[in-house]
Structures are given as C-alpha cells and as structure tokens.
Design a protein around this motif. Sequence first.
Motif, short mmCIF file in Angstrom:
data_model
loop_
_atom_site.label_atom_id
_atom_site.label_comp_id
_atom_site.label_asym_id
_atom_site.label_seq_id
_atom_site.Cartn_x
_atom_site.Cartn_y
_atom_site.Cartn_z
N ASP A 115 -15.88 -20.90 1.17
CA ASP A 115 -15.31 -20.57 0.00
C ASP A 115 -13.93 -21.13 -0.23
O ASP A 115 -13.66 -22.17 0.90
CB ASP A 115 -15.25 -19.28 -0.27
N ARG A 116 -13.19 -21.15 -1.06
CA ARG A 116 -11.99 -21.85 -1.35
C ARG A 116 -11.10 -21.62 0.02
O ARG A 116 -10.44 -22.39 0.39
CB ARG A 116 -11.35 -21.31 -2.58
N HIS A 117 -10.82 -20.39 0.35
CA HIS A 117 -9.95 -19.98 1.40
C HIS A 117 -10.47 -20.59 2.63
O HIS A 117 -9.75 -21.37 3.60
CB HIS A 117 -9.73 -18.58 1.70
N GLY A 118 -11.66 -20.64 3.00
CA GLY A 118 -12.37 -21.48 4.20
C GLY A 118 -12.18 -22.81 3.90
O GLY A 118 -11.89 -23.49 5.07
N VAL A 122 -9.68 -24.38 2.48
CA VAL A 122 -8.24 -24.61 2.60
C VAL A 122 -8.22 -24.68 4.40
O VAL A 122 -7.62 -25.52 5.03
CB VAL A 122 -7.37 -23.65 2.00
N ALA A 123 -8.66 -23.63 5.05
CA ALA A 123 -8.45 -23.53 6.32
C ALA A 123 -9.23 -24.59 7.16
O ALA A 123 -8.68 -25.20 8.09
CB ALA A 123 -9.14 -21.96 7.20
N TYR A 124 -10.41 -25.15 6.68
CA TYR A 124 -11.08 -26.32 7.38
C TYR A 124 -10.20 -27.45 6.94
O TYR A 124 -10.01 -28.21 8.03
CB TYR A 124 -12.50 -26.34 6.59
N THR A 141 -6.89 -27.68 6.74
CA THR A 141 -5.68 -27.52 7.51
C THR A 141 -6.00 -27.80 9.04
O THR A 141 -5.50 -28.60 9.72
CB THR A 141 -5.18 -26.32 7.24
N LEU A 200 -4.86 -18.88 9.73
CA LEU A 200 -4.99 -19.26 8.28
C LEU A 200 -5.92 -18.13 7.64
O LEU A 200 -6.81 -17.67 8.41
CB LEU A 200 -5.57 -20.70 8.24
N GLN A 201 -5.72 -17.88 6.35
CA GLN A 201 -6.51 -17.08 5.61
C GLN A 201 -7.79 -18.24 5.51
O GLN A 201 -7.81 -19.16 5.32
CB GLN A 201 -5.94 -16.87 4.31
N GLY A 202 -8.95 -17.43 5.74
CA GLY A 202 -10.24 -18.22 5.77
C GLY A 202 -10.46 -18.75 6.92
O GLY A 202 -11.67 -19.31 6.94
N GLN A 237 -13.74 -18.25 8.90
CA GLN A 237 -15.12 -18.86 8.27
C GLN A 237 -15.35 -20.06 9.04
O GLN A 237 -16.23 -20.82 8.75
CB GLN A 237 -15.12 -19.19 6.75
#
Length: 173
Positions: free
Chosen positions: A53-56, A58-60, A62, A112-114, A117
Amino acid sequence: MSGTEALASTVDFLQRFTASEQFEKVFKEGMGLVEETANYLDGPGRQDARALDRHGAVAYATESMRLTTRLMQLASWLLLQRAIGAGELSHEDARKEKHRISLSDIGRGNPLQGGNQLPEDLLKLIERSLKLHTRVQKLDVMLNVQAKALSPAASPISQHLDRIATEFKAARA
C-alpha cells in the motif's frame, strides 16, 4: 624513524592487509552483496513493491535508498583500500578520496510507517548490509589507528631531523 620510513611502514601494512584473506573475503562479500541487491531491486523487488500500500511503498523506497547508499559507500571504501594496497593511489590522493566516503551516516535508519510490510528478501539484504557495515567500520578504525601510530609527528623538530638525515645520506654518497 623518519617520516619517509613511517610512511613506508604504513604502505607495507596496507599492502599486507589488502593482500590478506580477511580483506579478500570482505571485498568479495561486499561486491557480491552490491550485485545481489541490484538484481533484487531491478527484478523481484519491483514486483514486491507493487504489492504494497502507499505507506509500505514509501517505506520500501526509503529503505531501498538507504540500502543502496550504504552499499555504494561500502563498495567505495573497499575499492579505495584495494587501490591503496596496489599502489594505484598516492597517500595524498587516497586521503582526498577518503573524505568522500562516510561510513558513519549509513547505519540503520529510524523505523518507518509501513515498514512492517517490507518484503522478507529486502529485509535480509538490509540486515546483511548492516553486518558488513559494522565489520568495515571496525576495519576502518583499525587502519586509521595503525596509520596514525606510524605517521610522523607534524612538528618542526621532526622536519629538522628528516632534513639532517637527508644531508647525512647525501654526504655519504
């Protein structure tokens, strides 16, 4: 020991270190990890990222950026040590290049948030890179301590002693 002799000792130590089995193992591991990470991020990693998802996502993004930055700094350090040991770089050039490599700023980042995931394969690559980072930092400290112990003291007296030694050698010749 004159400044020249101390420098020669440092070079010999670096040459012995870079010719060692320990260095070769770390070098191969580091370069292999760079290649493995590139293959993952360009292949299966892209597919893994699409499932987030979106948070995941972004975490990926980063964490993959942190990982590639860490690995590029580690590869730069390894290649620099190899070039120094092979005599391909002068100490002045090596010192200039070393300032471009930062081993301290590439450790584990904040959670990180996500982040929960993140794909298992990415997490494994991150952990392996962090372990390699720790080992390279220890080797870097060891090399810096050795180089400082062998480098001539920057004082007017040591400069005069070196000059006197040079004059005696010239007088004998």
